[in-house]
Design an enzyme around this catalytic site. Sequence first.
Site, mmCIF file in Angstrom:
data_model
loop_
_atom_site.group_PDB
_atom_site.id
_atom_site.type_symbol
_atom_site.label_atom_id
_atom_site.label_comp_id
_atom_site.label_asym_id
_atom_site.label_seq_id
_atom_site.Cartn_x
_atom_site.Cartn_y
_atom_site.Cartn_z
ATOM 1 C CB THR A 97 5.277 -3.368 -37.745
ATOM 2 O OG1 THR A 97 4.346 -4.127 -37.541
ATOM 3 C CG2 THR A 97 5.168 -1.948 -37.248
ATOM 4 C CG ASP A 133 2.335 -2.368 -32.924
ATOM 5 O OD1 ASP A 133 3.461 -2.213 -33.712
ATOM 6 O OD2 ASP A 133 2.584 -3.643 -32.215
ATOM 7 N N GLY A 140 9.530 -9.165 -37.977
ATOM 8 C CA GLY A 140 8.425 -9.431 -39.113
ATOM 9 C C GLY A 140 8.420 -8.709 -40.292
ATOM 10 N NE ARG A 143 9.614 -11.711 -34.826
ATOM 11 C CZ ARG A 143 8.507 -11.865 -35.673
ATOM 12 N NH1 ARG A 143 8.666 -13.272 -36.197
ATOM 13 N NH2 ARG A 143 7.534 -10.906 -36.047
ATOM 14 N NE ARG A 154 3.882 -9.917 -31.685
ATOM 15 C CZ ARG A 154 4.638 -10.527 -32.292
ATOM 16 N NH1 ARG A 154 4.979 -11.635 -32.026
ATOM 17 N NH2 ARG A 154 5.586 -9.669 -32.970
ATOM 18 C CG ASP A 182 7.446 -3.057 -29.492
ATOM 19 O OD1 ASP A 182 7.621 -1.589 -29.376
ATOM 20 O OD2 ASP A 182 7.200 -3.640 -28.509
ATOM 21 C CG ASP A 225 1.625 -5.938 -35.882
ATOM 22 O OD1 ASP A 225 0.742 -6.490 -36.872
ATOM 23 O OD2 ASP A 225 2.239 -6.507 -35.020
HETATM 24 O O1 F6P Z 1 4.433 -7.983 -35.691
HETATM 25 C C1 F6P Z 1 4.081 -8.246 -36.762
HETATM 26 C C2 F6P Z 1 2.969 -9.679 -37.006
HETATM 27 O O2 F6P Z 1 2.931 -9.823 -38.133
HETATM 28 C C3 F6P Z 1 2.071 -9.838 -35.952
HETATM 29 O O3 F6P Z 1 1.129 -9.234 -36.406
HETATM 30 C C4 F6P Z 1 2.040 -11.359 -35.843
HETATM 31 O O4 F6P Z 1 1.823 -11.676 -34.537
HETATM 32 C C5 F6P Z 1 3.602 -11.721 -35.763
HETATM 33 O O5 F6P Z 1 4.196 -10.636 -36.631
HETATM 34 C C6 F6P Z 1 3.603 -13.054 -36.358
HETATM 35 O O6 F6P Z 1 5.061 -13.403 -36.682
HETATM 36 P P1 F6P Z 1 5.875 -14.710 -37.354
HETATM 37 O O7 F6P Z 1 4.801 -15.581 -37.626
HETATM 38 O O8 F6P Z 1 6.555 -14.032 -38.410
HETATM 39 O O9 F6P Z 1 6.542 -14.887 -36.128
#
Ligand code: F6P
Length: 326
Positions: free
Chosen positions: A129, A133, A14, A75, A175, A106, A131
């Site tokens: 990120t 996290d 992301g 990804r 997430r 992560d 997040d």
């Molecule tokens: O990991 C980053 C993040 O923004 C999370 O908070 C979220 O759940 C996810 O990516 C959404 O990712 P995408 O919609 O790009 O698959």
Amino acid sequence: MATIKCIGILTSGGDAPGMNAAIRAVTRSAIYAGFEVKGIYRGYRGLITGEIKQFKTENVSNIIQQGGTILKTARCKEFQTPEGRQQAYDTLKREGIDALVVIGGDGSLTGARTFAQEFDYPIIGLPGTIDNDLYGTDLTIGYDTALNTIMEAVDKIRDTASSHERLFFIEVMGRDAGFLALNGAIATGCEAAIIPEISTEIDQLEELVENGFRKSKNSSIVLVAESPTTGGAMQLAERVKNEYPQYDVRVTILGHIQRGGSPSAQDRILASRMGSAAIDALIEGQRNVMIGIRNDEIVYVPFSKAIKFDKPINRELLNTLRRLSI
Ligand code: F6P
């Protein structure tokens, strides 16, 4: 250990505001130190397909203020297979790239760790990120900007919530991590934050209502971290409609607005420091570490810790939120 002459850089997973500032910092610090730099497009996918371009200082001009990532991101499923990683390694050899800087969360650092071990290849990670996290760093690149985006959005929703005397559940990203929800709630004076870290300990909705929810107030806002453990804002709103029908409930899902926008000053500075530190780390012979920041000091966090350990929520923040929402 083989000498490093050329450094490859990629963004993966992301996107997060500040990734461009990090790309700029890595590129310029590397060139400053006498390395060649190559930009790899679309994350690990670019390593497999060979989408790679030589980077000079001009390639990263005028990007520090831009959200997103000029290198694009992805990804990549193929990179999760041994065949995909072998192809990636062959590309790196062909391109003469001797070390990698990977900017991502992560999943991206997990990929980096596997690859680095399999091929004994030097990689430095940067935590990118929204997040926040990743274990071992107080902050990740993009988190502060996302928090500010949440704050602006919630401030606006508060106007209508208060006019209509409604209860709002606002879902934020993160997430399986409550950093955005918890700090977003403190920053906007919310009633509560419903976060995955304590979802298994207590029924947060029940607690909210039992503790005299809305006592003296005519409107309320609750931030909910998007996660299967919290159930998300929609599910909570449904519960309220069934269990506490006296409330006029609405839901807002902030979504990908949180991932965009020009990075805050804090994220630009963080990304610049971390990007620069990645090159220092390679020069010092560091391998397979993520650059972190703790108490305003740059630290090296082994990939194994950054991705394996859960970053704990600061419980003092929960108490602060509880106390201030009376
Ligand atoms: O990991 C980053 C993040 O923004 C999370 O908070 C979220 O759940 C996810 O990516 C959404 O990712 P995408 O919609 O790009 O698959």
